[in-house]
Enzyme design. Sequence first.
Site, PDB file in Angstrom:
ATOM      1  N   GLY A  26       0.822  -1.215   0.000  1.00 28.62           N
ATOM      2  CA  GLY A  26       0.000   0.000   0.000  1.00 28.62           C
ATOM      3  C   GLY A  26       0.854   1.264   0.000  1.00 28.62           C
ATOM      4  O   GLY A  26       0.349   2.360  -0.242  1.00 28.62           O
ATOM      5  N   ILE A  29       5.632   4.811  -3.954  1.00 30.12           N
ATOM      6  CA  ILE A  29       7.022   5.164  -4.275  1.00 30.12           C
ATOM      7  C   ILE A  29       6.995   6.097  -5.487  1.00 30.12           C
ATOM      8  O   ILE A  29       6.271   5.829  -6.457  1.00 30.12           O
ATOM      9  CB  ILE A  29       7.847   3.878  -4.561  1.00 30.12           C
ATOM     10  CG1 ILE A  29       9.288   4.190  -5.003  1.00 30.12           C
ATOM     11  CG2 ILE A  29       7.213   2.989  -5.621  1.00 30.12           C
ATOM     12  CD1 ILE A  29      10.189   2.935  -5.105  1.00 30.12           C
ATOM     13  N   ASP A  63      18.273   6.638  -4.933  1.00 21.90           N
ATOM     14  CA  ASP A  63      18.740   5.250  -4.972  1.00 21.90           C
ATOM     15  C   ASP A  63      20.206   5.206  -4.524  1.00 21.90           C
ATOM     16  O   ASP A  63      21.096   5.565  -5.292  1.00 21.90           O
ATOM     17  CB  ASP A  63      18.608   4.707  -6.396  1.00 21.90           C
ATOM     18  CG  ASP A  63      19.061   3.256  -6.475  1.00 21.90           C
ATOM     19  OD1 ASP A  63      18.275   2.386  -6.055  1.00 21.90           O
ATOM     20  OD2 ASP A  63      20.199   2.992  -6.905  1.00 21.90           O
ATOM     21  N   TYR A  68      28.628   2.368  -3.191  1.00 19.63           N
ATOM     22  CA  TYR A  68      28.913   3.579  -3.971  1.00 19.63           C
ATOM     23  C   TYR A  68      29.885   4.504  -3.214  1.00 19.63           C
ATOM     24  O   TYR A  68      30.407   5.467  -3.779  1.00 19.63           O
ATOM     25  CB  TYR A  68      27.629   4.341  -4.337  1.00 19.63           C
ATOM     26  CG  TYR A  68      26.633   3.532  -5.153  1.00 19.63           C
ATOM     27  CD1 TYR A  68      27.011   2.366  -5.815  1.00 19.63           C
ATOM     28  CD2 TYR A  68      25.299   3.922  -5.253  1.00 19.63           C
ATOM     29  CE1 TYR A  68      26.096   1.607  -6.540  1.00 19.63           C
ATOM     30  CE2 TYR A  68      24.377   3.170  -5.991  1.00 19.63           C
ATOM     31  CZ  TYR A  68      24.787   2.023  -6.615  1.00 19.63           C
ATOM     32  OH  TYR A  68      23.875   1.275  -7.331  1.00 19.63           O
ATOM     33  N   LYS A  96      21.411  -0.496  -0.211  1.00 21.54           N
ATOM     34  CA  LYS A  96      21.624  -1.894  -0.628  1.00 21.54           C
ATOM     35  C   LYS A  96      22.735  -2.547   0.186  1.00 21.54           C
ATOM     36  O   LYS A  96      23.741  -1.908   0.497  1.00 21.54           O
ATOM     37  CB  LYS A  96      22.000  -1.950  -2.119  1.00 21.54           C
ATOM     38  CG  LYS A  96      21.106  -1.105  -3.012  1.00 21.54           C
ATOM     39  CD  LYS A  96      21.397  -1.298  -4.484  1.00 21.54           C
ATOM     40  CE  LYS A  96      20.666  -0.270  -5.324  1.00 21.54           C
ATOM     41  NZ  LYS A  96      21.410   0.967  -5.537  1.00 21.54           N
ATOM     42  N   HIS A 129      21.926  -6.370  -2.930  1.00 22.98           N
ATOM     43  CA  HIS A 129      22.415  -5.750  -4.171  1.00 22.98           C
ATOM     44  C   HIS A 129      22.608  -6.785  -5.288  1.00 22.98           C
ATOM     45  O   HIS A 129      22.248  -6.549  -6.443  1.00 22.98           O
ATOM     46  CB  HIS A 129      23.739  -5.037  -3.870  1.00 22.98           C
ATOM     47  CG  HIS A 129      24.053  -3.894  -4.761  1.00 22.98           C
ATOM     48  ND1 HIS A 129      24.685  -2.759  -4.334  1.00 22.98           N
ATOM     49  CD2 HIS A 129      23.837  -3.704  -6.080  1.00 22.98           C
ATOM     50  CE1 HIS A 129      24.840  -1.927  -5.347  1.00 22.98           C
ATOM     51  NE2 HIS A 129      24.327  -2.478  -6.421  1.00 22.98           N
TER      52      HIS A 129
END
Length: 345
Positions: A26, A29, A63, A68, A96, A129
């Site tokens: 529900g 995004i 994201d 990273y 991730k 990931h």
Amino acid sequence: METQKFSIAPDGVDPKKVPQRTLYTGARIPAIGLGTFGSDRFSGAEVAEAVLGAAAVGYRHFDCASVYGNEHLIGQSFRTLLRGGLKRDELWVTSKLWNDKHGEKDVAPSCEKSLKDLQLEYLDLYLVHWPLPNYHAPGCDVSSRSPDAKPYIHENYMKTWREMEKLIERGLVRHIGTSNMTVPKLKLVLRDARIKPACNEMELHPHFQQPELFRFVWTSGIQPIGFCPIGSPTRPDRDKTETDTVDIQDPVIVRIAKRLGVHPAVVCVKWAVRRGQVPIPFSIYRHEYLSNLQSTVSDPLTEAGMKEIAGIDRNCRLIKGQVFLWKDGQTWEDLWDPSGEITPP
Ligand SMILES: NC(=O)c1ccc[n+]([C@@H]2O[C@H](COP(=O)([O-])OP(=O)(O)OC[C@H]3O[C@@H](n4cnc5c(N)ncnc54)[C@H](OP(=O)(O)O)[C@@H]3O)[C@@H](O)[C@H]2O)c1
């Protein structure tokens, strides 16, 4: 210290007008997010600055990933935004779990580290990931292999998944999901998960549409999130092979872009949004990330345009994952279960 009040730039997009997707829980995004992988080209500081700039033009979905290497800097941007009056529940933040942290004792500390770096109390989405627990150093050559690389072992993946489920129970994350999966692997996860993945992040662009996986994910009630939505045109040379094609040079994409008076990249984003995946294009340049966001609220592609683009799929996977292979004599295709069965160990 004086805090700067947060406001939307005059030429920005009202976040309330940006389309959203509803997950099986529900929750909603935003239908586009900003990628944050600066690769070799952009420093963490530049990416963190882009996060601030993107929020100011109306982005609410980011994201991120521990691998990273920039979450601690992006966290400073989030703190600035939240201190400036943006509410936490207006943001959608994904992070991730990296491949060397699949061990049962490593999952919660990895999530806690990302939360600390991002300066947040919870994540909206936490993804595994890659399904393979194979570490490689960031920036290494595609021929590099980890000496203790392993194949996909479902029992082990589910041990990791149980720990992911506990993060929801502890309130550290709102949703959990998968990434870089295949249909046979996902079938097993769906059979055995107590909490079903809410999203599956996968490579998706006009030259790599993955129709079978896309359909499977969609009909399973999982939201596809599309990475490399523009075909990652400026990825490092080590991630390019001779047979790779370039989406933004495709005559169909170029023709539609000319007709709409936009950059071909924008056509790729429009295609993604209309098809139903959530694209996460990366850029640190304001005119680029702004035009990507604007594309979600203006001139959707026509049915005919969508059909034309459906016809240009080249099955051209860009992120092949060579570094995750676990034994000699394999090709990167082995990582993607080409026979429809999980590639045997
Ligand atoms: N789950 C995973 O395993 C996974 C894997 C890969 C990526 N990702 C995520 O997906 C995100 C996006 O992937 P990506 O960065 O590889 O590829 P991408 O978004 O397809 O391509 C990004 C490049 O496209 C160009 N671009 C973006 N918007 C543009 C515009 N409006 N006009 C012209 N050019 C434009 C930019 O090039 P210039 O910089 O040269 O302008 C930018 O560097 C990553 O940042 C990361 O968050 C996830």
